[in-house]
Structures are given as C-alpha cells and as structure tokens.
Design an enzyme around this catalytic site. Structure first.
Site, mmCIF file in Angstrom:
data_model
loop_
_atom_site.group_PDB
_atom_site.id
_atom_site.type_symbol
_atom_site.label_atom_id
_atom_site.label_comp_id
_atom_site.label_asym_id
_atom_site.label_seq_id
_atom_site.Cartn_x
_atom_site.Cartn_y
_atom_site.Cartn_z
ATOM 1 C CG HIS A 238 -1.407 3.441 5.206
ATOM 2 N ND1 HIS A 238 -2.256 3.153 6.157
ATOM 3 C CD2 HIS A 238 -0.923 2.489 4.755
ATOM 4 C CE1 HIS A 238 -2.171 1.857 6.495
ATOM 5 N NE2 HIS A 238 -1.399 1.437 5.251
ATOM 6 C CB CYS B 103 -1.160 -0.056 1.047
ATOM 7 S SG CYS B 103 -0.239 -0.415 2.778
HETATM 8 N N1 LIG Z 1 -1.478 -4.003 -0.992
HETATM 9 C C1 LIG Z 1 -2.181 -3.466 -0.074
HETATM 10 O O1 LIG Z 1 -2.653 -2.357 -0.260
HETATM 11 C C2 LIG Z 1 -2.417 -4.255 1.127
HETATM 12 C C3 LIG Z 1 -3.051 -3.466 2.202
HETATM 13 C C4 LIG Z 1 -3.476 -4.308 3.176
HETATM 14 C C5 LIG Z 1 -3.122 -5.544 3.157
HETATM 15 N N2 LIG Z 1 -2.399 -6.254 2.033
HETATM 16 C C6 LIG Z 1 -2.377 -7.782 1.856
HETATM 17 O O2 LIG Z 1 -3.733 -8.372 1.801
HETATM 18 C C7 LIG Z 1 -3.772 -9.552 2.433
HETATM 19 C C8 LIG Z 1 -5.037 -9.528 3.286
HETATM 20 O O3 LIG Z 1 -4.867 -8.291 4.075
HETATM 21 P P1 LIG Z 1 -6.177 -7.872 5.028
HETATM 22 O O4 LIG Z 1 -5.709 -6.574 5.597
HETATM 23 O O5 LIG Z 1 -7.500 -8.074 4.224
HETATM 24 O O6 LIG Z 1 -6.409 -9.035 6.181
HETATM 25 P P2 LIG Z 1 -7.607 -9.596 7.019
HETATM 26 O O7 LIG Z 1 -8.398 -8.491 7.295
HETATM 27 O O8 LIG Z 1 -7.007 -10.120 8.374
HETATM 28 O O9 LIG Z 1 -8.304 -10.665 5.990
HETATM 29 C C9 LIG Z 1 -7.746 -11.665 5.705
HETATM 30 C C10 LIG Z 1 -8.296 -12.607 4.732
HETATM 31 O O10 LIG Z 1 -7.896 -13.919 4.292
HETATM 32 C C11 LIG Z 1 -8.641 -14.874 4.801
HETATM 33 N N3 LIG Z 1 -8.038 -15.988 5.202
HETATM 34 C C12 LIG Z 1 -7.098 -16.333 6.407
HETATM 35 N N4 LIG Z 1 -6.627 -17.395 6.432
HETATM 36 C C13 LIG Z 1 -7.111 -18.186 5.431
HETATM 37 C C14 LIG Z 1 -7.289 -19.611 5.044
HETATM 38 N N5 LIG Z 1 -6.194 -20.264 5.645
HETATM 39 N N6 LIG Z 1 -7.774 -20.005 3.809
HETATM 40 C C15 LIG Z 1 -8.540 -18.931 3.333
HETATM 41 N N7 LIG Z 1 -8.693 -17.678 3.554
HETATM 42 C C16 LIG Z 1 -8.158 -17.279 4.721
HETATM 43 C C17 LIG Z 1 -9.442 -14.424 5.871
HETATM 44 O O11 LIG Z 1 -10.819 -15.304 6.082
HETATM 45 P P3 LIG Z 1 -11.532 -15.387 7.410
HETATM 46 O O12 LIG Z 1 -12.311 -14.288 7.683
HETATM 47 O O13 LIG Z 1 -12.378 -16.497 7.217
HETATM 48 O O14 LIG Z 1 -10.452 -15.670 8.501
HETATM 49 C C18 LIG Z 1 -9.902 -12.919 5.305
HETATM 50 O O15 LIG Z 1 -10.880 -12.859 4.302
HETATM 51 C C19 LIG Z 1 -2.522 -9.513 3.179
HETATM 52 O O16 LIG Z 1 -1.417 -10.474 2.609
HETATM 53 C C20 LIG Z 1 -1.975 -8.132 3.587
HETATM 54 O O17 LIG Z 1 -0.403 -8.164 3.567
HETATM 55 C C21 LIG Z 1 -2.354 -5.478 0.838
#
Ligand SMILES: NC(=O)c1ccc[n+]([C@@H]2O[C@H](COP(=O)([O-])OP(=O)(O)OC[C@H]3O[C@@H](n4cnc5c(N)ncnc54)[C@H](OP(=O)(O)O)[C@@H]3O)[C@@H](O)[C@H]2O)c1
Length: 254
Positions: A241, A128
């Site tokens: 951010h 991000c």
């Molecule tokens: N590029 C960007 O701008 C940016 C920004 C923020 C985050 N990210 C990245 O995006 C990803 C997700 O971030 P987030 O902030 O959305 O995290 P989050 O709110 O913790 O959500 C995680 C998601 O992954 C799912 N998940 C977790 N374990 C899993 C499994 N074993 N099998 C299938 N699904 C699973 C969760 O499902 P459940 O609800 O069922 O647990 C939930 O839908 C991370 O890799 C993070 O580093 C990127």
C-alpha cells in the site's frame, strides 16, 4: 518460558504474515495451534522447519492457549474471540470487529503501547492504512499538534485477501486474452484498472475504509480535535500500500 499461541485464519494472507513475523522475531513459543475454516482442516502449514496440521476454528479451540492471534474476518472474531477469552487467552484481533468498542484498546505499538494494559481480554489492531499513517504522523503530532490531516491511499490487492490476489492475476490473463473478466472476489476489474476502495459508501459519501482512518486515528491519538479526510483507492498491484499524507500543524514549522 514460551507462550502457547493460536492463529485463527492461518491460511489467509495475514495469517501467513503472522507466521513469518513470529519466526523472524524469534518469538518464544511452547506450542502453536493453527486454525482456519473447515475447508482447510487437515492441510498443513510450515513453521520453523515443522509441519502443523490446520484445525477447524471452533469455540473449543483455545484450551491452554495464552495468546490467540485472530485474522479470519470480523464475523469470526465476533463469534469466537469471546470463547478464546473465556478459555484464558489474550486475543489480538486484526479484524475491524472490536476496534471502535470503548472497552477494547486499539493499539499501534509505536504510538500508544500503554493502552494495552487496559485490555479485558481483547486487544485490537487498526486497519492497515491507519497503522501506516499513524506511525509517521504521531512523532510529528507530539512535537507540534496536527490540526488537519489529508490522506490519500493507493491500496494493493493483498488488502482484500489471498483470493483477491489470485483473482487479480486471473483478471490480468483474461484481459490480455481478450476474455470476459471474472469478478467473484473483487468488486470490479482491478487488473489494468483502479477504483474507489471496495468497501461500502456511507451517507456522508466516504467509503468505510476512509472512515476507518478518521475514527481509528482519533481513538489511537486520543483526540477528536484533528480534522481528518481520507480518499482510498484500490490499485492494481499485488502487495504494498502507498499513502500520501498532507498535514497542517497548530504552530509554524521551524
Ligand atoms: N489490519 C490489517 O493490516 C489488515 C490487513 C489486511 C486484512 N485485515 C483483516 O484481516 C482479516 C483477514 O484478512 P486476509 O487478508 O488474511 O483474508 P484471507 O486471505 O481471505 O484469509 C481469510 C482467513 O480466514 C479464514 N476463514 C474464513 N472463513 C472462516 C471460517 N468460517 N472459520 C474459520 N476461518 C475462516 C480463512 O480460512 P480458509 O483458508 O480455510 O478459508 C483464511 O485463513 C480480515 O478481517 C481483514 O479485514 C487486516
């Protein structure tokens, strides 16, 4: 004709934004598959006035899918993105799993959209903080190549996911009630506090988030010639951010 879309990580902070943006942009879709962990299987999410039932993400989730948007953490991307590609989908991966893979284009549409055409099934999007910085710096860099880039970031709880946001609210209540502060998701107390970004600190003294800015910017801009330093700090706000970017250019600014 619309696309058949799957979202892996649909219940997360980023997954929910995927849904909002697909709707906001009127993205043409024939079908939507919503995927998360077994913990969420059977729950429903709402999209364009309809309820969709969340399914557990497995290797068999991608039959007939054209575009798979992944945001379920790097480990899940590494495990399941290849299966999605084998099933014929193009994966757009939001995690850090493939960003520095030379076979995978790392794309910010406002900067290097042409890189998309080199994909072999997976397209990565950057961290991000890198996206925010790159969108602002790229047009300046094209006009007058940047020699040095000094970035400081102030990053909200949302960057650590949905559970981190909820924990920060809990921490705020605990601080105000003079109770011990819960740190199950966040590394330290974030409510009424701030700290060096919670990613691992490497041997060079930079944390991983800071090094993402350095490495990803160089890959996206297609140059190693820019000296980049970055300081990432987690701050106690829910979303949003902020970044300060100081640039030194090759030629004088007129
Ligand atoms: N590029 C960007 O701008 C940016 C920004 C923020 C985050 N990210 C990245 O995006 C990803 C997700 O971030 P987030 O902030 O959305 O995290 P989050 O709110 O913790 O959500 C995680 C998601 O992954 C799912 N998940 C977790 N374990 C899993 C499994 N074993 N099998 C299938 N699904 C699973 C969760 O499902 P459940 O609800 O069922 O647990 C939930 O839908 C991370 O890799 C993070 O580093 C990127």
């Amino acid at each position: 004709m619309g696309k058949n879309v799957a979202i892996a990580g649909v219940t997360g902070a980023v997954g929910q934004e995927f849904l909002a943006i697909l709707d906001e942009r009127g993205f043409p879709m024939d079908s939507l598959k919503v995927l998360a962990s077994s913990r969420s299987a059977g729950k429903t999410v709402r999209f364009r006035d309809a309820d969709y039932t969340v399914e557990e993400l497995t290797e068999d989730s991608f039959e007939g899918v054209d575009i798979a948007l992944f945001s379920a953490g790097g480990a899940r991307s590494k495990q399941f993105a290849p299966a999605a590609v084998r099933a014929g989908a193009v994966v757009v991966d939001n995690s850090s799993a493939f960003r520095m893979d030379p076979e995978v284009p790392l794309v910010v549409p406002e900067v290097n959209p042409e890189a998309i055409h080199r994909h072999k099934g997976i397209i990565a999007n950057p961290n991000c903080t890198t996206i925010v910085a790159n969108v602002a710096v790229w047009p300046l860099h094209k006009a007058n190549p940047v020699r040095r880039m000094v970035v400081s970031t102030y990053q909200a709880a949302s960057g650590a996911g949905m559970s981190a946001m909820l924990e920060m609210i809990q921490q705020a209540r605990e601080v105000l009630d003079d109770k011990p502060v819960t740190c199950n998701v966040l590394k330290y107390q974030l409510a009424f506090n701030l700290y060096c970004h919670d990613s691992k600190i490497g041997p060079n003294g930079y944390n991983e988030e800071e090094m993402k800015m350095v490495k990803e910017t160089r890959k996206i801009f297609g140059t190693d010639a820019i000296a980049i330093t970055c300081t990432c700090v987690r701050v106690p706000v829910m979303r949003t951010h902020c970044e300060s970017i100081n640039l030194e250019f090759t030629k004088p600014i007129t």
